[in-house]
Design a protein around this motif. Structure first.
Motif, PDB file in Angstrom:
ATOM      1  N   ILE A   1       0.852  -1.194   0.000  1.00  0.00           N
ATOM      2  CA  ILE A   1       0.000   0.000   0.000  1.00  0.00           C
ATOM      3  C   ILE A   1       0.885   1.241   0.000  1.00  0.00           C
ATOM      4  CG2 ILE A   1      -1.663   1.353   1.353  1.00  0.00           C
ATOM      5  CD1 ILE A   1      -2.714  -1.393   2.416  1.00  0.00           C
ATOM      6  N   LYS A   2       1.920   1.209   0.773  1.00  0.00           N
ATOM      7  CA  LYS A   2       2.815   2.351   0.892  1.00  0.00           C
ATOM      8  C   LYS A   2       3.597   2.614  -0.390  1.00  0.00           C
ATOM      9  CE  LYS A   2       6.771   4.033   3.586  1.00  0.00           C
ATOM     10  NZ  LYS A   2       7.716   3.714   4.694  1.00  0.00           N
TER      11      LYS A   2
ATOM     12  N   SER B   1      -4.415  -8.255 -13.189  1.00  0.00           N
ATOM     13  CA  SER B   1      -4.201  -6.814 -13.364  1.00  0.00           C
ATOM     14  C   SER B   1      -3.793  -6.457 -14.789  1.00  0.00           C
ATOM     15  CB  SER B   1      -3.136  -6.318 -12.388  1.00  0.00           C
ATOM     16  OG  SER B   1      -3.553  -6.495 -11.059  1.00  0.00           O
ATOM     17  N   HIS B   2      -3.390  -7.470 -15.582  1.00  0.00           N
ATOM     18  CA  HIS B   2      -3.012  -7.249 -16.988  1.00  0.00           C
ATOM     19  C   HIS B   2      -1.998  -6.106 -17.139  1.00  0.00           C
ATOM     20  CE1 HIS B   2      -6.143 -10.041 -18.188  1.00  0.00           C
ATOM     21  NE2 HIS B   2      -7.021  -9.346 -17.463  1.00  0.00           N
ATOM     22  N   GLY B   3      -1.007  -6.111 -16.268  1.00  0.00           N
ATOM     23  CA  GLY B   3       0.063  -5.111 -16.366  1.00  0.00           C
ATOM     24  C   GLY B   3      -0.202  -3.801 -15.665  1.00  0.00           C
ATOM     25  N   ALA B   4      -1.394  -3.639 -15.116  1.00  0.00           N
ATOM     26  CA  ALA B   4      -1.698  -2.394 -14.408  1.00  0.00           C
ATOM     27  C   ALA B   4      -0.811  -2.253 -13.170  1.00  0.00           C
ATOM     28  CB  ALA B   4      -3.165  -2.363 -14.003  1.00  0.00           C
ATOM     29  N   ILE B   5      -0.417  -1.040 -12.872  1.00  0.00           N
ATOM     30  CA  ILE B   5       0.476  -0.771 -11.743  1.00  0.00           C
ATOM     31  C   ILE B   5      -0.333  -0.376 -10.515  1.00  0.00           C
ATOM     32  CG2 ILE B   5       2.303   0.749 -10.891  1.00  0.00           C
ATOM     33  CD1 ILE B   5       3.213   1.064 -13.807  1.00  0.00           C
ATOM     34  N   MET B   6       0.013  -0.989  -9.390  1.00  0.00           N
ATOM     35  CA  MET B   6      -0.553  -0.544  -8.114  1.00  0.00           C
ATOM     36  C   MET B   6       0.235   0.686  -7.680  1.00  0.00           C
ATOM     37  SD  MET B   6      -2.235  -0.867  -5.145  1.00  0.00           S
ATOM     38  CE  MET B   6      -1.995  -0.470  -3.406  1.00  0.00           C
ATOM     39  N   PRO B   7      -0.380   1.872  -7.664  1.00  0.00           N
ATOM     40  CA  PRO B   7       0.374   3.083  -7.312  1.00  0.00           C
ATOM     41  C   PRO B   7       0.757   3.111  -5.839  1.00  0.00           C
ATOM     42  CG  PRO B   7      -1.945   3.600  -7.511  1.00  0.00           C
ATOM     43  CD  PRO B   7      -1.797   2.164  -7.944  1.00  0.00           C
ATOM     44  N   ALA B   8       1.803   3.867  -5.541  1.00  0.00           N
ATOM     45  CA  ALA B   8       2.217   4.056  -4.146  1.00  0.00           C
ATOM     46  C   ALA B   8       1.286   5.064  -3.467  1.00  0.00           C
ATOM     47  CB  ALA B   8       3.652   4.556  -4.103  1.00  0.00           C
ATOM     48  N   PHE B   9       0.888   4.729  -2.238  1.00  0.00           N
ATOM     49  CA  PHE B   9       0.006   5.621  -1.480  1.00  0.00           C
ATOM     50  C   PHE B   9       0.711   6.237  -0.273  1.00  0.00           C
ATOM     51  CE2 PHE B   9      -3.032   3.376  -4.014  1.00  0.00           C
ATOM     52  CZ  PHE B   9      -4.085   4.259  -4.177  1.00  0.00           C
ATOM     53  N   LYS B  10       2.053   6.279  -0.331  1.00  0.00           N
ATOM     54  CA  LYS B  10       2.791   6.817   0.813  1.00  0.00           C
ATOM     55  C   LYS B  10       2.538   8.309   1.023  1.00  0.00           C
ATOM     56  CE  LYS B  10       7.001   7.046  -2.000  1.00  0.00           C
ATOM     57  NZ  LYS B  10       8.361   6.474  -2.124  1.00  0.00           N
ATOM     58  N   ALA B  11       2.164   9.001  -0.051  1.00  0.00           N
ATOM     59  CA  ALA B  11       1.929  10.444   0.075  1.00  0.00           C
ATOM     60  C   ALA B  11       0.534  10.765   0.592  1.00  0.00           C
ATOM     61  CB  ALA B  11       2.144  11.131  -1.275  1.00  0.00           C
ATOM     62  N   THR B  12      -0.385   9.805   0.480  1.00  0.00           N
ATOM     63  CA  THR B  12      -1.781  10.086   0.854  1.00  0.00           C
ATOM     64  C   THR B  12      -2.282   9.235   2.017  1.00  0.00           C
ATOM     65  OG1 THR B  12      -2.522   8.534  -0.866  1.00  0.00           O
ATOM     66  CG2 THR B  12      -2.412  10.875  -1.458  1.00  0.00           C
TER      67      THR B  12
ATOM     68  N   THR C   1      -1.081   7.537   5.997  1.00  0.00           N
ATOM     69  CA  THR C   1      -0.098   7.476   7.077  1.00  0.00           C
ATOM     70  C   THR C   1       0.270   6.010   7.329  1.00  0.00           C
ATOM     71  OG1 THR C   1      -1.796   7.267   8.785  1.00  0.00           O
ATOM     72  CG2 THR C   1      -1.152   9.509   8.135  1.00  0.00           C
ATOM     73  N   LEU C   2       1.279   5.797   8.134  1.00  0.00           N
ATOM     74  CA  LEU C   2       1.645   4.424   8.513  1.00  0.00           C
ATOM     75  C   LEU C   2       0.487   3.750   9.242  1.00  0.00           C
ATOM     76  CD1 LEU C   2       5.333   4.933   9.742  1.00  0.00           C
ATOM     77  CD2 LEU C   2       4.579   3.877   7.601  1.00  0.00           C
ATOM     78  N   GLU C   3      -0.226   4.537  10.040  1.00  0.00           N
ATOM     79  CA  GLU C   3      -1.397   3.996  10.744  1.00  0.00           C
ATOM     80  C   GLU C   3      -2.484   3.599   9.756  1.00  0.00           C
ATOM     81  OE1 GLU C   3      -4.564   5.191  14.313  1.00  0.00           O
ATOM     82  OE2 GLU C   3      -3.276   6.732  13.422  1.00  0.00           O
ATOM     83  N   ASP C   4      -2.731   4.445   8.738  1.00  0.00           N
ATOM     84  CA  ASP C   4      -3.706   4.111   7.694  1.00  0.00           C
ATOM     85  C   ASP C   4      -3.345   2.792   7.021  1.00  0.00           C
ATOM     86  OD1 ASP C   4      -5.099   6.498   8.081  1.00  0.00           O
ATOM     87  OD2 ASP C   4      -4.056   7.544   6.455  1.00  0.00           O
ATOM     88  N   GLN C   5      -2.082   2.665   6.652  1.00  0.00           N
ATOM     89  CA  GLN C   5      -1.610   1.468   5.943  1.00  0.00           C
ATOM     90  C   GLN C   5      -1.808   0.213   6.797  1.00  0.00           C
ATOM     91  OE1 GLN C   5       2.417   2.777   5.205  1.00  0.00           O
ATOM     92  NE2 GLN C   5       1.628   4.599   4.148  1.00  0.00           N
ATOM     93  N   GLU C   6      -1.535   0.337   8.087  1.00  0.00           N
ATOM     94  CA  GLU C   6      -1.709  -0.800   8.995  1.00  0.00           C
ATOM     95  C   GLU C   6      -3.187  -1.165   9.141  1.00  0.00           C
ATOM     96  OE1 GLU C   6      -0.747  -2.075  13.646  1.00  0.00           O
ATOM     97  OE2 GLU C   6      -0.003  -0.166  12.840  1.00  0.00           O
ATOM     98  N   ILE C   7      -4.046  -0.157   9.288  1.00  0.00           N
ATOM     99  CA  ILE C   7      -5.491  -0.395   9.420  1.00  0.00           C
ATOM    100  C   ILE C   7      -6.032  -1.075   8.168  1.00  0.00           C
ATOM    101  CG2 ILE C   7      -7.748   0.757   9.504  1.00  0.00           C
ATOM    102  CD1 ILE C   7      -6.404   2.877  11.322  1.00  0.00           C
ATOM    103  N   LEU C   8      -5.645  -0.584   6.987  1.00  0.00           N
ATOM    104  CA  LEU C   8      -6.103  -1.168   5.733  1.00  0.00           C
ATOM    105  C   LEU C   8      -5.616  -2.607   5.588  1.00  0.00           C
ATOM    106  CD1 LEU C   8      -5.552   1.867   3.332  1.00  0.00           C
ATOM    107  CD2 LEU C   8      -7.737   0.699   3.720  1.00  0.00           C
ATOM    108  N   ALA C   9      -4.350  -2.847   5.922  1.00  0.00           N
ATOM    109  CA  ALA C   9      -3.792  -4.194   5.797  1.00  0.00           C
ATOM    110  C   ALA C   9      -4.510  -5.183   6.715  1.00  0.00           C
ATOM    111  CB  ALA C   9      -2.298  -4.166   6.116  1.00  0.00           C
ATOM    112  N   LYS C  10      -4.787  -4.770   7.935  1.00  0.00           N
ATOM    113  CA  LYS C  10      -5.477  -5.649   8.882  1.00  0.00           C
ATOM    114  C   LYS C  10      -6.904  -5.943   8.416  1.00  0.00           C
ATOM    115  CE  LYS C  10      -2.895  -4.561  13.095  1.00  0.00           C
ATOM    116  NZ  LYS C  10      -2.947  -3.928  14.441  1.00  0.00           N
ATOM    117  N   TRP C  11      -7.556  -4.944   7.825  1.00  0.00           N
ATOM    118  CA  TRP C  11      -8.913  -5.161   7.305  1.00  0.00           C
ATOM    119  C   TRP C  11      -8.890  -6.088   6.092  1.00  0.00           C
ATOM    120  CZ3 TRP C  11     -11.163  -3.472   2.577  1.00  0.00           C
ATOM    121  CH2 TRP C  11     -12.535  -3.748   2.481  1.00  0.00           C
ATOM    122  N   ILE C  12      -7.903  -5.915   5.218  1.00  0.00           N
ATOM    123  CA  ILE C  12      -7.806  -6.745   4.021  1.00  0.00           C
ATOM    124  C   ILE C  12      -7.628  -8.220   4.381  1.00  0.00           C
ATOM    125  CG2 ILE C  12      -6.360  -7.302   2.005  1.00  0.00           C
ATOM    126  CD1 ILE C  12      -5.901  -4.211   1.759  1.00  0.00           C
TER     127      ILE C  12
END
Length: 238
Positions: free
Chosen positions: A197-198, A208-219, A221-232
């Motif tokens: 996610i970061k 995904s047929h070559g589609a890129i997963m963009p980086a979300f480090k700018a939008t 936080t580390l807390e957001d990334q952890e919350i999303l990962a735990k939910w996933i």
């Protein structure tokens, strides 16, 4: 060539009607102007946020108050008169013109004149947007959305807010793999998922047929990334 009287009357009526119609400043973006010219002092959210040290009342409260108290002989006159009030008051504000109650005037004072900072055409566009956007209907809909979001698991709410569901669904592939497939592949590895996610990723999923997963480090936080990962990881199918 003579024109039949009924046709002549219709033509005259149409010309008169067109001339009397108020021209809307469709070339100006009222929303953008409101953000540029008014957000320094007014909170523009719907529903509004309030703060202890706010400089001015929320814009929703301003719009509601003006529309409620503007003198008009009928409902159809209210918004045009409210826009005219905004165009006058912003340039020539005074305690006597204000519709604010005494307590609000004591709290906020009379707004400073914005003469030289905003034109009448810009105020027309701002006023049109204000009274189209800040309505009971829009407020009710926004509150309903907020209530639905509050009832959601925090991870799902964050996935919506960060637009994760534009490319993923819980159990369906879109641009990227479903969250269920991600959870199944990485089996509880929240650190790895948070890292993706970061920093983003590429070429890890055929769907995904070559589609890129963009980086979300700018939008996020580390807390957001952890919350999303735990939910996933909780979306794995039994």
């Amino acid at each position: 060539m003579k024109i039949a009287k009924p046709l002549l009357l219709v033509c005259m009526f149409m010309i008169g009607f067109t001339g009397c119609q108020e021209k809307k400043h469709t070339d100006l973006d009222g929303k953008k102007l409101l953000e540029q010219k008014c957000s320094v002092c007014h909170n523009l959210d719907l529903p509004p946020k309030t703060f202890v040290d706010e400089k001015a009342p929320p814009m929703m409260a301003v719009a509601f108050h003006i529309k409620d108290f503007i003198p008009a002989s009928n409902e159809s006159e209210k918004i045009p008169k409210a826009i005219d009030f905004v165009k006058d008051y912003v340039i020539h504000p005074s305690k006597e013109k204000s519709f604010c109650d005494k307590k609000s005037l004591q709290t906020y004072g009379v707004m400073p004149s914005q003469k030289g900072n905003v034109t009448q055409e810009e105020l027309q566009a701002i006023g049109e947007y204000m009274f189209e956007h800040y309505t009971i209907k829009n407020l009710t809909e926004a509150q309903a959305i907020q209530n639905r979001l509050k009832k959601m698991p925090v991870g799902k709410r964050l996935a919506l807010q960060k637009n994760c569901l534009t490319c993923h669904r819980v159990d369906k592939d879109l641009v990227g793999p479903s969250f269920a497939k991600i959870a199944q592949r990485y089996k509880g590895d929240t650190l790895y998922i948070a890292e993706r996610i970061k920093n983003g990723s590429k070429g890890r999923w055929k769907v995904s047929h070559g589609a890129i997963m963009p980086a979300f480090k700018a939008t996020t936080t580390l807390e957001d990334q952890e919350i999303l990962a735990k939910w996933i990881v909780k979306q794995a199918k039994e």
